[in-house]
Design an enzyme around this catalytic site. Structure first.
Site, mmCIF file in Angstrom:
data_model
loop_
_atom_site.group_PDB
_atom_site.id
_atom_site.type_symbol
_atom_site.label_atom_id
_atom_site.label_comp_id
_atom_site.label_asym_id
_atom_site.label_seq_id
_atom_site.Cartn_x
_atom_site.Cartn_y
_atom_site.Cartn_z
ATOM 1 N N VAL A 92 -11.764 67.855 -57.077
ATOM 2 C CA VAL A 92 -12.082 68.900 -56.023
ATOM 3 C C VAL A 92 -10.914 69.051 -54.989
ATOM 4 C CG1 VAL A 92 -13.255 69.537 -53.886
ATOM 5 C CG2 VAL A 92 -14.537 68.802 -56.010
ATOM 6 N N HIS A 93 -10.369 70.245 -54.536
ATOM 7 C CA HIS A 93 -9.258 70.271 -53.491
ATOM 8 C C HIS A 93 -9.301 71.681 -52.944
ATOM 9 C CE1 HIS A 93 -7.303 71.536 -57.257
ATOM 10 N NE2 HIS A 93 -6.417 72.170 -56.695
#
Length: 130
Positions: A92-93
């Site tokens: 996730v980013h």
């Protein structure tokens, strides 16, 4: 196998760090759309944003909320856009992108090249605006 972001978090790969706490890190994107493009990443390695537990998800958004005004102060822009996009890294980013036009957050456009010296300068400016 660790993602490239986990390797950055663990200090195995260098980065231009903006901020860090025990759960999250913000770094300049190595392949930015525009100058000042920042990635906000949870240290917990999870592939999809909606697979994060609620506490980590809200923490990620709160961390991004603190970084965005510093970007806006440091980089001339009309606003800071936010995007969750990308399939290339299974971690996730959130992208925080300084915007002056809608095209500034168009991920199909070519990435810009920024020298290491300028990346250091940009990171320093954003950090000093926190």
């Amino acid at each position: 196998m660790s993602s490239i972001f986990t390797k950055i978090i663990n200090g195995e790969i260098p980065s231009y760090k903006i901020a860090e706490d025990e759960n999250f890190i913000a770094i300049l994107d190595a392949f930015p759309l525009v100058k000042g493009h920042v990635l906000v990443i949870p240290k917990k390695e999870v592939d999809k944003i909606f697979d994060l537990d609620k506490e980590t998800y809200l923490g990620l958004m709160n961390f991004a909320y603190e970084i965005a005004p510093a970007i806006e102060k440091a980089i001339p822009c009309l606003r800071v856009g936010i995007a969750v996009i990308g399939l290339e890294v299974p971690h996730v980013h959130v992208h925080l992108v300084p915007m002056n036009t809608m095209n500034d957050i168009n991920f199909s456009q070519p990435k810009i090249k920024v020298s290491p010296e300028e990346m250091t300068e940009i990171a320093t400016k954003i950090k000093s605006s926190l």
